[in-house]
Motif scaffolding. Sequence first.
Motif, PDB file in Angstrom:
ATOM      1  N   ALA A  81     -80.923  87.022  63.681  1.00 25.89           N
ATOM      2  CA  ALA A  81     -80.609  86.960  65.107  1.00 25.89           C
ATOM      3  C   ALA A  81     -79.258  87.606  65.381  1.00 25.89           C
ATOM      4  O   ALA A  81     -78.302  87.425  64.622  1.00 25.89           O
ATOM      5  CB  ALA A  81     -80.596  85.516  65.587  1.00 25.89           C
ATOM      6  N   VAL A  82     -79.211  88.368  66.470  1.00 27.00           N
ATOM      7  CA  VAL A  82     -77.953  88.929  66.970  1.00 27.00           C
ATOM      8  C   VAL A  82     -77.779  88.363  68.374  1.00 27.00           C
ATOM      9  O   VAL A  82     -78.324  88.896  69.347  1.00 27.00           O
ATOM     10  CB  VAL A  82     -77.987  90.464  66.999  1.00 27.00           C
ATOM     11  CG1 VAL A  82     -76.636  91.021  67.447  1.00 27.00           C
ATOM     12  CG2 VAL A  82     -78.365  91.027  65.627  1.00 27.00           C
ATOM     13  N   PRO A  83     -77.032  87.264  68.518  1.00 29.55           N
ATOM     14  CA  PRO A  83     -76.904  86.630  69.829  1.00 29.55           C
ATOM     15  C   PRO A  83     -76.181  87.519  70.839  1.00 29.55           C
ATOM     16  O   PRO A  83     -75.336  88.346  70.475  1.00 29.55           O
ATOM     17  CB  PRO A  83     -76.079  85.366  69.521  1.00 29.55           C
ATOM     18  CG  PRO A  83     -76.246  85.141  68.052  1.00 29.55           C
ATOM     19  CD  PRO A  83     -76.368  86.508  67.458  1.00 29.55           C
ATOM     20  N   SER A  84     -76.505  87.341  72.094  1.00 26.29           N
ATOM     21  CA  SER A  84     -75.917  88.132  73.163  1.00 26.29           C
ATOM     22  C   SER A  84     -74.393  88.045  73.144  1.00 26.29           C
ATOM     23  O   SER A  84     -73.818  86.965  72.999  1.00 26.29           O
ATOM     24  CB  SER A  84     -76.438  87.636  74.512  1.00 26.29           C
ATOM     25  OG  SER A  84     -75.889  88.386  75.568  1.00 26.29           O
ATOM     26  N   GLY A  85     -73.751  89.200  73.274  1.00 23.79           N
ATOM     27  CA  GLY A  85     -72.304  89.251  73.357  1.00 23.79           C
ATOM     28  C   GLY A  85     -71.570  89.109  72.038  1.00 23.79           C
ATOM     29  O   GLY A  85     -70.347  88.992  72.023  1.00 23.79           O
ATOM     30  N   THR A  86     -72.297  89.134  70.930  1.00 25.29           N
ATOM     31  CA  THR A  86     -71.664  88.991  69.616  1.00 25.29           C
ATOM     32  C   THR A  86     -71.914  90.239  68.774  1.00 25.29           C
ATOM     33  O   THR A  86     -72.793  91.041  69.063  1.00 25.29           O
ATOM     34  CB  THR A  86     -72.193  87.774  68.845  1.00 25.29           C
ATOM     35  OG1 THR A  86     -73.565  88.017  68.460  1.00 25.29           O
ATOM     36  CG2 THR A  86     -72.120  86.511  69.678  1.00 25.29           C
ATOM     37  N   THR A  87     -71.102  90.363  67.725  1.00 28.32           N
ATOM     38  CA  THR A  87     -71.320  91.408  66.728  1.00 28.32           C
ATOM     39  C   THR A  87     -71.706  90.744  65.417  1.00 28.32           C
ATOM     40  O   THR A  87     -70.966  89.900  64.903  1.00 28.32           O
ATOM     41  CB  THR A  87     -70.060  92.256  66.518  1.00 28.32           C
ATOM     42  OG1 THR A  87     -69.750  92.950  67.735  1.00 28.32           O
ATOM     43  CG2 THR A  87     -70.270  93.286  65.406  1.00 28.32           C
ATOM     44  N   VAL A  88     -72.873  91.100  64.922  1.00 26.89           N
ATOM     45  CA  VAL A  88     -73.325  90.622  63.617  1.00 26.89           C
ATOM     46  C   VAL A  88     -73.179  91.766  62.628  1.00 26.89           C
ATOM     47  O   VAL A  88     -73.692  92.865  62.843  1.00 26.89           O
ATOM     48  CB  VAL A  88     -74.786  90.144  63.673  1.00 26.89           C
ATOM     49  CG1 VAL A  88     -75.301  89.830  62.262  1.00 26.89           C
ATOM     50  CG2 VAL A  88     -74.898  88.906  64.549  1.00 26.89           C
ATOM     51  N   GLY A  89     -72.441  91.508  61.547  1.00 27.64           N
ATOM     52  CA  GLY A  89     -72.273  92.497  60.501  1.00 27.64           C
ATOM     53  C   GLY A  89     -73.355  92.343  59.450  1.00 27.64           C
ATOM     54  O   GLY A  89     -73.583  91.241  58.944  1.00 27.64           O
ATOM     55  N   LEU A  90     -74.037  93.434  59.150  1.00 24.60           N
ATOM     56  CA  LEU A  90     -75.067  93.435  58.112  1.00 24.60           C
ATOM     57  C   LEU A  90     -74.520  94.234  56.937  1.00 24.60           C
ATOM     58  O   LEU A  90     -74.261  95.441  57.054  1.00 24.60           O
ATOM     59  CB  LEU A  90     -76.358  94.057  58.636  1.00 24.60           C
ATOM     60  CG  LEU A  90     -77.545  94.111  57.669  1.00 24.60           C
ATOM     61  CD1 LEU A  90     -77.955  92.706  57.242  1.00 24.60           C
ATOM     62  CD2 LEU A  90     -78.718  94.839  58.309  1.00 24.60           C
ATOM     63  N   VAL A  91     -74.330  93.567  55.806  1.00 24.74           N
ATOM     64  CA  VAL A  91     -73.669  94.199  54.675  1.00 24.74           C
ATOM     65  C   VAL A  91     -74.565  94.167  53.440  1.00 24.74           C
ATOM     66  O   VAL A  91     -75.323  93.212  53.236  1.00 24.74           O
ATOM     67  CB  VAL A  91     -72.309  93.511  54.395  1.00 24.74           C
ATOM     68  CG1 VAL A  91     -72.485  92.064  53.981  1.00 24.74           C
ATOM     69  CG2 VAL A  91     -71.506  94.272  53.353  1.00 24.74           C
ATOM     70  N   GLY A  92     -74.479  95.213  52.653  1.00 24.51           N
ATOM     71  CA  GLY A  92     -75.254  95.299  51.419  1.00 24.51           C
ATOM     72  C   GLY A  92     -75.039  96.672  50.807  1.00 24.51           C
ATOM     73  O   GLY A  92     -74.620  97.611  51.485  1.00 24.51           O
ATOM     74  N   GLU A  93     -75.314  96.776  49.530  1.00 28.15           N
ATOM     75  CA  GLU A  93     -75.121  98.045  48.841  1.00 28.15           C
ATOM     76  C   GLU A  93     -76.159  99.062  49.282  1.00 28.15           C
ATOM     77  O   GLU A  93     -77.149  98.728  49.941  1.00 28.15           O
ATOM     78  CB  GLU A  93     -75.204  97.828  47.329  1.00 28.15           C
ATOM     79  CG  GLU A  93     -76.559  97.322  46.861  1.00 28.15           C
ATOM     80  CD  GLU A  93     -76.541  96.903  45.404  1.00 28.15           C
ATOM     81  OE1 GLU A  93     -75.561  97.202  44.708  1.00 28.15           O
ATOM     82  OE2 GLU A  93     -77.509  96.264  44.963  1.00 28.15           O
ATOM     83  N   SER A  94     -75.945 100.311  48.916  1.00 24.97           N
ATOM     84  CA  SER A  94     -76.909 101.367  49.217  1.00 24.97           C
ATOM     85  C   SER A  94     -78.266 101.022  48.614  1.00 24.97           C
ATOM     86  O   SER A  94     -78.358 100.605  47.459  1.00 24.97           O
ATOM     87  CB  SER A  94     -76.406 102.696  48.637  1.00 24.97           C
ATOM     88  OG  SER A  94     -77.325 103.729  48.873  1.00 24.97           O
TER      89      SER A  94
END
Length: 249
Positions: free
Chosen positions: A25-38
């Motif tokens: 979920a990416v809630p309204s008005g927020t920044t969600v960082g998605l991190v992981g290696e190549s």
Amino acid sequence: MSDLLFDDVTVHFGAARAVHGVTLAVPSGTTVGLVGESGSGKSTLARAAVGLSPITSGRVLLDGADVTSTRRRPLQMVFQDPYSALNPRMTIGESIAEPMPREARKGAAARRAAVADLLARVSLDPGRASMLPGQLSGGQRQRVALARALAGRPKVVIADEITSALDVSVQGAILNTIRDLRQELKLTMLFISHNLAVVRYVSDHIAVMYQGAIVECGPTDQIITAPAHPYTQDLLDAARLCRARSGTG
């Protein structure tokens, strides 16, 4: 801005499993960082959201409505390579104006004013609107790509490794621009990077992706100070080592 939800999304390319059963979920008005290696599947997930990778199963929902079957999705994506993201034959102003809603493109004066406002928002001189992409640096082109994404008035912006091709000093400036835009526009953003330190700087929440699945997700401070998954700890260790080598740790 609106809530974005990946609902049990799976993406296969033949027998290869790129993304498997991702719910995020990416809630309204927020920044969600998605991190992981190549190769972890994070860019494939982003491309699935905007219709560039076919979804094998699952849904992408915006305020509860399935956008996977709509022709024009209310999401905009900023890509990793600032050199190929812009048409080299179009001026900066033309590139930014192209995705604007029809009502915003009525009248040359109104169009120029809208372009100038967007350039200023991404910390570029509005006078650059008449220039071609080849006359700009990589960092400046990435700012133009961000302004172009905002021009479409999207409900969600997806930024895919937008600093990884830039020099370290330029990365910092772009990240500061992202932070400013978050506050000014209340952006809803999925910010993707292989660098946990970068994600930490701009995100309210962090999701960690490993081998096509989300292995950990939570508030940024929680992920950084008390990681629950061994892979997250590996990413933290790598970020600390990078800071130590650069003399910033």
